[in-house]
Design a protein around this motif. Structure first.
Motif, mmCIF file in Angstrom:
data_model
loop_
_atom_site.group_PDB
_atom_site.id
_atom_site.type_symbol
_atom_site.label_atom_id
_atom_site.label_comp_id
_atom_site.label_asym_id
_atom_site.label_seq_id
_atom_site.Cartn_x
_atom_site.Cartn_y
_atom_site.Cartn_z
ATOM 1 N N TRP B 102 0.734 -1.533 -0.151
ATOM 2 C CA TRP B 102 -0.046 -0.151 -0.161
ATOM 3 C C TRP B 102 0.745 1.279 -0.221
ATOM 4 O O TRP B 102 0.335 2.681 0.301
ATOM 5 N N GLY B 103 2.331 1.601 0.251
ATOM 6 C CA GLY B 103 2.496 2.299 0.431
ATOM 7 C C GLY B 103 4.488 1.660 0.958
ATOM 8 O O GLY B 103 4.601 1.160 0.537
ATOM 9 N N LYS B 126 4.486 2.204 6.161
ATOM 10 C CA LYS B 126 3.025 3.153 6.327
ATOM 11 C C LYS B 126 2.438 2.653 6.174
ATOM 12 O O LYS B 126 1.011 4.043 7.000
ATOM 13 N N SER B 127 1.599 1.712 5.375
ATOM 14 C CA SER B 127 0.269 1.285 5.609
ATOM 15 C C SER B 127 0.272 0.519 5.166
ATOM 16 O O SER B 127 -0.535 -0.333 4.101
ATOM 17 N N PRO B 130 -2.707 -4.270 9.025
ATOM 18 C CA PRO B 130 -2.658 -5.124 9.938
ATOM 19 C C PRO B 130 -2.596 -6.551 10.126
ATOM 20 O O PRO B 130 -3.704 -6.607 9.534
ATOM 21 N N GLY B 131 -1.766 -7.056 10.792
ATOM 22 C CA GLY B 131 -2.166 -8.389 10.725
ATOM 23 C C GLY B 131 -1.139 -9.546 9.882
ATOM 24 O O GLY B 131 -1.257 -10.294 9.917
ATOM 25 N N LEU B 132 -1.178 -8.490 8.518
ATOM 26 C CA LEU B 132 -0.734 -8.874 7.661
ATOM 27 C C LEU B 132 1.148 -8.665 6.268
ATOM 28 O O LEU B 132 1.663 -9.310 7.456
ATOM 29 N N LYS B 135 3.219 -7.219 9.288
ATOM 30 C CA LYS B 135 4.762 -7.841 10.675
ATOM 31 C C LYS B 135 5.516 -8.150 10.139
ATOM 32 O O LYS B 135 6.145 -8.746 10.885
ATOM 33 N N GLU B 138 7.284 -6.570 13.264
ATOM 34 C CA GLU B 138 7.254 -7.361 14.311
ATOM 35 C C GLU B 138 8.122 -8.368 14.385
ATOM 36 O O GLU B 138 9.065 -8.629 14.232
ATOM 37 N N GLY B 182 0.609 -14.801 3.392
ATOM 38 C CA GLY B 182 -0.574 -14.181 2.564
ATOM 39 C C GLY B 182 -0.479 -12.843 2.895
ATOM 40 O O GLY B 182 -1.154 -11.863 2.740
#
Lengths: 203, 203, 196
Positions: B102-103, B126-127, B130-132, B135, B138, B182
């Motif tokens: 996405w960015g 940046k964008s 979340p969760g994919l 990560k 993380e 994912g």
């Protein structure tokens, strides 16, 4: 030439706004109760995309991008106005939608009434803004490419909503538990369609 | 219904735009020092994390960074630092920049003194979803890079590849990391970002 | 008074009005972004409703969409700037979604349906209540998606390691957007059963 066609086909089926990116869901779920209205909204969304994306493309290319203002003169070459993209894109979209609303109220009153609040909501339809933002990322060589992308995205959205409306019209004849009827089952079906569509992502 | 003149409408929007622009500019200007301090602290935290200092307080980040790192002339046009890592050795901090789904995505890699092994990485985005894609910033994903090598057993530069589990059999274990399931596109973005970043310092 | 509780259940923006769905898909993979988004939408909706209501008799209908968007964008950027200066960690989550808040159909939807035709104070309350109704759905969906999809809650591991060792696996499907749709569908089912 084949590249332009390629972009078009890709954005209808593979980069489908609804099933690949889940954009434009509010109107998609709310206006898909019957095929005729769905088709009308699909056309409206396609029209707005087809106009706003090329306009935003030109604005981005000659005004916003880093170095875009170099046509004004050497000292403007280092100006980067891209932080204004979001707000200017939205302004263009809002203008076009307002125009569309006025035209529809005058010439297509039945559709205007049927769409209700979802006509002005096209202005905030994430699929429309998403189209312009994606266009920015994709760096198309010419405005024609961006138009092809926009038209493809719009038609992809239209196909998705009409297909879905057709399914929902059929659903009226099935035996769904009362609280699940209408919106509830619509969300679940869209979710299932989305899962199925993920198969395309491998292409 | 009252009918508004074109002049009124034009003036109305213009006035609104001016007021909004002025207020936002004032707020932005007024908050700039605090914002900049936060951004610098964030960068320091990232580099410290990649160097093995995992739990630094934001308030102490810049001071800690200044005491451990010094700028060194870089072979490319990014800034490079030499830093004393948590394990006592000297490391070289390489800035990384790339594109996610996405960015923008970016980060820092801390390499061993001889520039062949990764001591640690720290990614930011940046964008990403979340969760994919998100990560990548993380701990689990970042730690999987520790000890990986940029050169294969024959001494050829291969960077560190990010490949889906089960697909990277042909690449030696020390030259690859598992992609995030994912998050195909974001993972590919990281792969390319590393290749570009490491390629630059090789020259 | 009862009328104002509507958005929490009977008139919930996501479950009944079908607004704000896009963001419900994007931010609910984890609880933290869901809560940040919910609070931001509530604040922006409330204040945009207030301002537009105050201005409602001066806005020419022909340009009302542009005016609405300008006001909404103003508040979103304001919130983003304040967070970047004061609560940087939270702002990192939010800046991603700034675009999504400006185009959040709930905010525009309430402006059109309520703020343009009601007094300022009721508009403010309407904005807050719709924001909370939206937030409620977001938090519930995020709760299930994070718990079942990553085994964590608010980024803290919750599923005991022994379960994983015994063969329990996170449901990867939960992290993907379509599951959010299905979960909302189920919530609609429950909500409809409770309110009819």
């Amino acid at each position: 030439m084949s590249n332009i066609f390629n972009i078009f086909v890709r954005s209808v089926f593979i980069d489908n706004m609804v099933f690949a990116y889940f954009l434009g869901m509010c109107s998609y779920l709310a206006v898909s109760k019957d095929v005729k209205t769905a088709f009308g909204l699909g056309l409206a969304v396609s029209f707005v995309l087809a106009v706003t994306v090329p306009v935003n493309y030109l604005m981005d290319k000659y005004l916003l991008q880093a170095g875009a203002l170099s046509w004004l003169g050497e000292r403007f070459a280092s100006v980067d106005l891209s932080f204004l993209s979001l707000i200017l894109f939205i302004a263009v979209i809002a203008g076009i939608v307002q125009l569309l609303e006025m035209v529809m109220e005058r010439y297509l009153p039945a559709l205007y009434m049927a769409l209700g609040i979802f006509l002005p909501l096209i202005a905030v339809n994430c699929a429309i803004l998403g189209g312009s933002l994606f266009m920015q990322e994709k760096n198309f060589p010419t405005v024609i490419h961006s138009f092809s992308y926009a038209l493809g995205s719009g038609l992809g959205w239209l196909l998705a909503i009409v297909a879905f409306a057709a399914i929902r019209e059929r659903l009226k004849f099935s035996n769904i538990p009362e609280p699940l009827r209408g919106n509830g089952i619509a969300y679940i079906i869209t979710g299932l369609l989305g899962i199925g569509f993920m198969a395309f992502l491998g292409i | 219904m009252k009918s508004y003149s074109n002049t009124y409408m034009f003036l109305y929007v213009s006035a609104l735009v001016v007021i909004i622009a002025v207020v936002l500019s004032l707020v932005s200007l007024g908050l700039k020092p605090r914002r900049e301090a936060n951004v610098q602290a964030e960068k320091a935290l990232q580099i410290l994390k990649a160097s093995g200092y995992a739990h630094v307080e934001r308030a102490q980040a810049i001071a800690a960074f200044d005491s451990l790192a010094e700028e060194e002339p870089s072979r490319s046009d990014g800034e490079m630092y030499r830093i004393r890592c948590a394990d006592g050795s000297t490391g070289h901090v390489i800035p990384l920049q790339g594109k996610g789904l996405w960015g923008a995505i970016w980060g820092y890699a801390v390499l061993s003194d001889d520039l062949t092994t990764i001591k640690g990485v720290s990614f930011a985005h940046k964008s990403e979803t979340p969760g994919l894609g998100a990560k990548i910033s993380e701990e689990a994903f970042e730690r999987s890079f520790e000890g990986k090598k940029l050169y294969d057993a024959d001494g050829h530069f291969v960077s560190v590849k990010v490949v889906p589990k089960g697909k990277g059999e042909t690449i030696a274990e020390e030259n690859r990391v598992d992609a995030i399931s994912g998050a195909t596109i974001t993972s590919r973005g990281v792969d390319k970002m590393l290749a570009d970043g490491f390629q630059r310092i090789k020259e | 008074m009862k009328k104002y509780l509507g958005p929490l259940s009977k008139d919930n923006p996501i479950l009944v009005q079908t607004l704000g769905v896009c963001s419900a898909l994007a931010v609910t993979a984890q609880m933290k972004p869901a809560v940040v988004m919910a609070l931001s939408v509530t604040v922006v909706c409330a204040f945009s409703n207030l301002i537009i209501s105050l201005l409602r008799n001066t806005i020419p209908p022909r340009i009302r969409i542009i005016v609405q968007l300008l006001v909404v964008s103003f508040f979103v950027i304001l919130v983003d700037q304040l967070l970047q200066a004061m609560l940087y960690d939270v702002s990192k989550i939010l800046s991603v979604f700034v675009g999504l808040i400006i185009t959040n159909c709930i905010i525009m939807g309430r402006l059109e349906a309520f703020a343009l035709s009601h007094k300022p104070l009721p508009s403010l309350v309407d904005g807050v209540m719709n924001g909370l109704g939206y937030g409620f759905v977001l938090v519930v969906v995020a709760f299930f998606r994070e718990l079942l999809g990553s085994g964590t809650l608010w980024n803290h591991p919750v599923v005991p390691a022994s379960w994983y060792a015994a063969g329990y696996m996170n449901n990867g499907l939960m992290i993907l957007p379509p599951m959010a749709l299905i979960l909302v569908g189920v919530m609609i089912w429950v909500n409809n059963s409770l309110t009819s």
